[in-house]
Write a protein that holds these residues in place. Structure first.
Motif, PDB file in Angstrom:
ATOM      1  N   PRO A   5       0.834  -1.203   0.000  1.00 50.43           N
ATOM      2  CA  PRO A   5       0.000   0.000   0.000  1.00 50.43           C
ATOM      3  C   PRO A   5       0.870   1.256   0.000  1.00 50.43           C
ATOM      4  O   PRO A   5       2.021   1.243   0.438  1.00 50.43           O
ATOM      5  N   ILE A   7       1.773   4.578   1.661  1.00 47.91           N
ATOM      6  CA  ILE A   7       1.682   5.209   2.971  1.00 47.91           C
ATOM      7  C   ILE A   7       2.280   6.608   2.863  1.00 47.91           C
ATOM      8  O   ILE A   7       3.437   6.761   2.436  1.00 47.91           O
ATOM      9  N   ARG A  22       0.467   9.529   9.803  1.00 52.80           N
ATOM     10  CA  ARG A  22       0.667   8.547   8.734  1.00 52.80           C
ATOM     11  C   ARG A  22      -0.711   8.194   8.176  1.00 52.80           C
ATOM     12  O   ARG A  22      -1.671   8.030   8.952  1.00 52.80           O
ATOM     13  N   GLU A  23      -0.783   8.056   6.879  1.00 51.92           N
ATOM     14  CA  GLU A  23      -2.065   7.744   6.249  1.00 51.92           C
ATOM     15  C   GLU A  23      -1.863   6.781   5.095  1.00 51.92           C
ATOM     16  O   GLU A  23      -1.012   6.997   4.233  1.00 51.92           O
ATOM     17  N   SER A  24      -2.647   5.714   5.069  1.00 51.22           N
ATOM     18  CA  SER A  24      -2.621   4.788   3.939  1.00 51.22           C
ATOM     19  C   SER A  24      -3.618   5.254   2.885  1.00 51.22           C
ATOM     20  O   SER A  24      -4.676   5.804   3.208  1.00 51.22           O
ATOM     21  N   PRO A  26      -5.882   3.756   0.197  1.00 47.58           N
ATOM     22  CA  PRO A  26      -6.417   2.494  -0.319  1.00 47.58           C
ATOM     23  C   PRO A  26      -6.770   2.588  -1.798  1.00 47.58           C
ATOM     24  O   PRO A  26      -6.895   3.681  -2.366  1.00 47.58           O
ATOM     25  N   THR A  33     -12.721   4.113   6.894  1.00 44.36           N
ATOM     26  CA  THR A  33     -11.626   4.829   7.531  1.00 44.36           C
ATOM     27  C   THR A  33     -11.492   4.388   8.988  1.00 44.36           C
ATOM     28  O   THR A  33     -12.488   4.264   9.699  1.00 44.36           O
ATOM     29  N   LEU A  51      -0.508  -0.691   9.151  1.00 44.65           N
ATOM     30  CA  LEU A  51      -0.705   0.111   7.944  1.00 44.65           C
ATOM     31  C   LEU A  51      -0.300  -0.671   6.695  1.00 44.65           C
ATOM     32  O   LEU A  51      -0.987  -0.623   5.665  1.00 44.65           O
ATOM     33  N   GLN A  52       0.791  -1.408   6.785  1.00 40.19           N
ATOM     34  CA  GLN A  52       1.217  -2.218   5.654  1.00 40.19           C
ATOM     35  C   GLN A  52       0.252  -3.375   5.401  1.00 40.19           C
ATOM     36  O   GLN A  52      -0.028  -3.731   4.255  1.00 40.19           O
ATOM     37  N   GLY A  55      -3.499  -1.309   4.797  1.00 40.86           N
ATOM     38  CA  GLY A  55      -3.583  -0.008   4.143  1.00 40.86           C
ATOM     39  C   GLY A  55      -4.024  -0.037   2.694  1.00 40.86           C
ATOM     40  O   GLY A  55      -4.486   0.980   2.172  1.00 40.86           O
ATOM     41  N   ARG A  59      -8.612   3.040   4.600  1.00 36.08           N
ATOM     42  CA  ARG A  59      -7.901   4.284   4.894  1.00 36.08           C
ATOM     43  C   ARG A  59      -7.569   4.292   6.378  1.00 36.08           C
ATOM     44  O   ARG A  59      -8.456   4.426   7.230  1.00 36.08           O
ATOM     45  N   LEU A  60      -6.320   4.117   6.694  1.00 31.35           N
ATOM     46  CA  LEU A  60      -5.860   4.118   8.079  1.00 31.35           C
ATOM     47  C   LEU A  60      -5.098   5.417   8.333  1.00 31.35           C
ATOM     48  O   LEU A  60      -4.201   5.779   7.560  1.00 31.35           O
TER      49      LEU A  60
END
Length: 287
Positions: A5, A7, A22-24, A26, A33, A51-52, A55, A59-60
Motif C-alpha cells: 500500500p 503510505i 501517517r495515512e494509507s 487504499p 476509515t 498500515l502495511q 492499508g 484508509r488508516l
C-alpha cells in the motif's frame, strides 16, 4: 503481482501544534476509515505493520499526540488528556474526516472517548485493544500509579522510572511468552522520542492527570450504553496495567461487542498482528 500500500507521512497545524500523521491510501476511494490512536510511551510508528497489512484495503490514519513521536508542540503547551483530545479533535477537522471507526489503545482510549463524547456523529465503530474504560480493568499496580500525586514525596521519581530504556523495554516484554518475536526497534524508537527535550516533563504531567480518566469512566460508559457502537475488543491478557476483566466489562454496556483474547502483553499488535489484522478487516467490512 503483490503490491504494497501507499503510505503517506504528513503534518498539519492545529492551534500551534504541528501534528504529524501517517495515512494509507487504499485502492478504493470510498474505503472505510480507521483512526488509529496510539498509546504510551509510543506513537504512530506503533502502527507501521498494521498500515502495511491493511492499508491497501482501508484508509488508516495514525497521528502523533503532542509530546509523542514527530509531533511538535509549543514550549508552553499544557499537557493533559483534555488538551490531547483538543488537538486530535482539531486534527480530525483539519483533514476533514466525517465518519470513521476508532482504534483506541492505552492512552488512545482517554483521547478517543473524549472525542466520542464531543462528536458522537463521527464514530462509526470502535476497535478496543487494551484500552481501558472500567475500574475493573485496572491492575493493582495501575491503581497505585493512578493514585500518585505531585505533592507526594517520590511520586515524580516513580513516574520517571517508567521513562527509562529499561522501563520502556519492560512494557513490551512483560507477559510475552517468546520475546524473540518482538522487534527491538519498537522500544528503542519510543525511547528516542522520550529522551527529546521536554518529553519526560510532558509524560510526568500526563501521568499526574491520569486520574481524570478514571473519573470520566462513568461518562464513557454512558456514551457506550446510549450509542452502542459496533465494537471489536482485542486484548492481551498478560497486560500488567489493564487486566482481562476490563475487556469483559465492555459487554455490560455494549452487549454485542466481539471479544478476542491473546496470550500476550500490553502491545498485542507486536506479537499477534497476523491474528488481529484479519479481525479488524472483517470488522471494518461489516460497518
Amino acid at each position: 503481482m503483490f503490491e504494497l500500500p501507499r503510505i503517506e507521512h504528513r503534518t498539519v497545524e492545529v492551534d500551534g501544534v504541528e501534528v504529524f500523521y501517517r495515512e494509507s491510501i487504499p485502492a478504493r476511494p470510498d474505503a472505510p476509515t480507521l483512526l488509529l490512536l496510539h498509546g504510551f510511551p509510543s506513537g504512530s510508528h506503533q502502527f507501521r505493520a498494521l498500515l502495511q497489512a491493511l492499508g491497501g484495503q482501508y484508509r488508516l490514519i495514525a497521528p502523533d499526540y503532542p509530546g509523542f513521536g514527530h509531533t511538535s508542540a509549543p514550549a508552553d503547551f499544557e499537557y493533559s488528556f483534555d488538551r490531547l483530545a483538543d488537538v486530535i479533535e482539531g486534527f480530525v477537522e483539519a483533514i476533514d474526516l466525517r465518519r470513521f471507526a476508532m482504534y483506541v489503545f492505552d492512552f488512545g482510549a482517554p483521547v478517543g472517548f473524549r472525542l466520542a463524547l464531543r462528536h458522537p456523529e463521527w464514530i462509526a465503530g470502535l476497535v478496543v485493544q487494551n484500552g481501558n474504560a472500567y475500574e475493573a480493568g485496572l491492575s493493582d499496580g495501575a491503581k497505585g500509579f493512578v493514585a500518585l500525586r505531585p505533592e507526594q514525596e517520590g511520586a515524580e521519581d516513580t513516574i520517571r522510572g517508567l521513562l527509562t530504556l529499561e522501563g520502556t523495554r519492560g512494557q513490551y516484554e512483560h507477559g510475552v511468552p517468546d520475546p524473540s518475536v518482538l522487534s527491538p526497534e519498537s522500544w528503542l524508537l519510543d525511547q528516542h522520542f522520550l529522551d527529546l527535550p521536554g518529553r519526560k516533563e510532558a509524560q510526568v504531567a500526563l501521568a499526574f492527570d491520569y486520574q481524570s480518566n478514571v473519573d470520566s469512566y462513568p461518562e464513557w460508559q454512558r456514551w457506550l450504553r446510549e450509542y452502542t457502537p459496533p465494537t471489536l475488543v482485542v486484548w492481551g491478557v498478560e497486560d500488567p496495567f489493564f487486566t482481562e476483566p476490563g475487556a469483559h466489562a465492555y459487554l455490560a454496556d455494549v452487549p454485542d461487542a466481539e471479544l478476542h483474547f491473546f496470550g500476550t502483553g500490553h502491545f498485542a499488535l507486536e506479537t499477534h498482528l497476523p491474528e488481529i489484522a484479519p479481525l479488524i478487516a472483517k470488522f471494518l467490512d461489516r460497518l
